[in-house]
Design a protein around this motif. Sequence first.
Motif, mmCIF file in Angstrom:
data_model
loop_
_atom_site.group_PDB
_atom_site.id
_atom_site.type_symbol
_atom_site.label_atom_id
_atom_site.label_comp_id
_atom_site.label_asym_id
_atom_site.label_seq_id
_atom_site.Cartn_x
_atom_site.Cartn_y
_atom_site.Cartn_z
ATOM 1 N N MET A 133 8.882 9.059 -1.941
ATOM 2 C CA MET A 133 9.799 8.055 -2.458
ATOM 3 C C MET A 133 11.243 8.443 -2.159
ATOM 4 O O MET A 133 12.038 7.638 -1.664
ATOM 5 N N ALA A 134 11.575 9.699 -2.429
ATOM 6 C CA ALA A 134 12.941 10.162 -2.201
ATOM 7 C C ALA A 134 13.293 10.136 -0.718
ATOM 8 O O ALA A 134 14.412 9.778 -0.336
ATOM 9 N N ALA A 135 12.323 10.492 0.129
ATOM 10 C CA ALA A 135 12.573 10.504 1.573
ATOM 11 C C ALA A 135 12.928 9.117 2.083
ATOM 12 O O ALA A 135 13.766 8.962 2.978
ATOM 13 N N MET A 136 12.289 8.094 1.522
ATOM 14 C CA MET A 136 12.587 6.732 1.941
ATOM 15 C C MET A 136 13.915 6.248 1.361
ATOM 16 O O MET A 136 14.752 5.677 2.069
ATOM 17 N N MET A 137 14.130 6.509 0.074
ATOM 18 C CA MET A 137 15.312 5.965 -0.582
ATOM 19 C C MET A 137 16.604 6.599 -0.084
ATOM 20 O O MET A 137 17.657 5.953 -0.077
ATOM 21 N N ILE A 138 16.536 7.848 0.355
ATOM 22 C CA ILE A 138 17.762 8.494 0.846
ATOM 23 C C ILE A 138 18.240 7.842 2.132
ATOM 24 O O ILE A 138 19.413 7.916 2.499
ATOM 25 N N ARG A 139 17.328 7.158 2.840
ATOM 26 C CA ARG A 139 17.700 6.457 4.061
ATOM 27 C C ARG A 139 18.309 5.087 3.796
ATOM 28 O O ARG A 139 19.008 4.535 4.648
ATOM 29 N N ALA A 140 18.023 4.520 2.638
ATOM 30 C CA ALA A 140 18.375 3.123 2.375
ATOM 31 C C ALA A 140 19.864 2.817 2.538
ATOM 32 O O ALA A 140 20.214 1.799 3.164
ATOM 33 N N PRO A 141 20.790 3.639 2.009
ATOM 34 C CA PRO A 141 22.206 3.284 2.179
ATOM 35 C C PRO A 141 22.661 3.253 3.627
ATOM 36 O O PRO A 141 23.628 2.554 3.952
ATOM 37 N N HIS B 230 6.580 -0.928 -12.458
ATOM 38 C CA HIS B 230 6.524 -1.053 -10.996
ATOM 39 C C HIS B 230 5.096 -0.889 -10.497
ATOM 40 O O HIS B 230 4.604 -1.704 -9.711
ATOM 41 N N ARG B 231 4.419 0.128 -10.992
ATOM 42 C CA ARG B 231 3.037 0.343 -10.563
ATOM 43 C C ARG B 231 2.146 -0.827 -10.993
ATOM 44 O O ARG B 231 1.305 -1.304 -10.226
ATOM 45 N N GLU B 232 2.346 -1.314 -12.211
ATOM 46 C CA GLU B 232 1.570 -2.446 -12.709
ATOM 47 C C GLU B 232 1.813 -3.694 -11.858
ATOM 48 O O GLU B 232 0.887 -4.450 -11.553
ATOM 49 N N ALA B 233 3.066 -3.911 -11.428
ATOM 50 C CA ALA B 233 3.375 -5.089 -10.612
ATOM 51 C C ALA B 233 2.627 -5.046 -9.290
ATOM 52 O O ALA B 233 2.095 -6.076 -8.838
ATOM 53 N N ILE B 234 2.564 -3.878 -8.679
ATOM 54 C CA ILE B 234 1.849 -3.754 -7.404
ATOM 55 C C ILE B 234 0.360 -4.015 -7.599
ATOM 56 O O ILE B 234 -0.264 -4.778 -6.850
ATOM 57 N N ASP C 296 0.835 -1.211 0.000
ATOM 58 C CA ASP C 296 0.000 0.000 0.000
ATOM 59 C C ASP C 296 0.865 1.254 0.000
ATOM 60 O O ASP C 296 0.595 2.215 -0.735
ATOM 61 N N GLU C 297 1.908 1.250 0.800
ATOM 62 C CA GLU C 297 2.815 2.395 0.817
ATOM 63 C C GLU C 297 3.548 2.516 -0.511
ATOM 64 O O GLU C 297 3.753 3.622 -1.020
ATOM 65 N N MET C 298 3.967 1.379 -1.064
ATOM 66 C CA MET C 298 4.672 1.410 -2.348
ATOM 67 C C MET C 298 3.786 1.997 -3.445
ATOM 68 O O MET C 298 4.241 2.799 -4.270
ATOM 69 N N LEU C 299 2.510 1.608 -3.444
ATOM 70 C CA LEU C 299 1.587 2.132 -4.441
ATOM 71 C C LEU C 299 1.398 3.637 -4.266
ATOM 72 O O LEU C 299 1.403 4.389 -5.244
ATOM 73 N N ASP C 300 1.268 4.080 -3.030
ATOM 74 C CA ASP C 300 1.117 5.510 -2.762
ATOM 75 C C ASP C 300 2.336 6.284 -3.242
ATOM 76 O O ASP C 300 2.209 7.395 -3.791
#
Length: 284
Positions: A103-111, A266-270, A91-95
């Motif tokens: 998206m950027a806020a989450m990905m910047i934390r990943a490393p 990506h959206r289609e996969a979700i 649900d979060e991924m779709l949003d």
Amino acid sequence: MTEHRDPLDAGPNSDPPLRMEGDLYRAYRRIRASREGSILTLTMDQPPMNAAGFDLHDELSRIFYDVARDDCDVIILTGAGRAFSAGGDLDEMLDRTGNPQSMAAMMIRAPHIVHSMLALDVPVIAKVNGHALGLGATLALLCDVAIMDERAKIGDPHVAMGLTPGDGGAFLWPILVGYARARHHLLTGDPLTGAEAAAIGLIHKAVPSDELDAAVAAYAGRLAAGATYAIKATKRTINMALRAQAQALAEAHVGIEQLTLLSRDHREAILAFKEKRPAWFEGC
């Protein structure tokens, strides 16, 4: 924002790590910390499958910096309930497909997850009590020793979600099992059972589910009773090459994953997964 100092950059005259007991982890809501002697257990708790939604992902990007300020000798990382950590929150991924800022806020934390786990000199044991998929697999593989329920699944199905494995999987799998096996599992997303993963050296050991607690406790106890200063120093030396690779690749891999996060596939996969139908991928 609190500045996180790399624990391995401390000089010989630096202050010793602080033992904060419960206070250090009080702010965490999706990771529970408990201690038995010098063994610290971190339990991911995001029902029902400990999927890495924003809150858990954010806490994972911070907690190992805090652990570096503690004085534990062994860490056990596990999941609450029936999963270790089973991928992302759909649900979060779709949003986020319509919200680039989120998206950027989450990905910047990943490393930070990769860097903080590899920089930590305390040995980490993954108690893989259930499925470890996507980021969950990466978390298990970033640990120094992974002991797994022999029937649970471990895999990196980023491609099934129209994504590239930018969270560390793309450089960890080839190191652990070689490029031929890694290519197969990363290009197809095919998972392995714990028994299969142990057989090819992806993890240390797989045991029946009713033996997992005892196996992990015994291993943690052995390390805690050992020459912990030497054990921590040995982990540091082993991880030097991995840290160098992570410094070179982690941000770049996250950047490539972010490109795929913006794709229609990506959206289609979700949507296909949520609607229980085959996905219709467009490609480039």
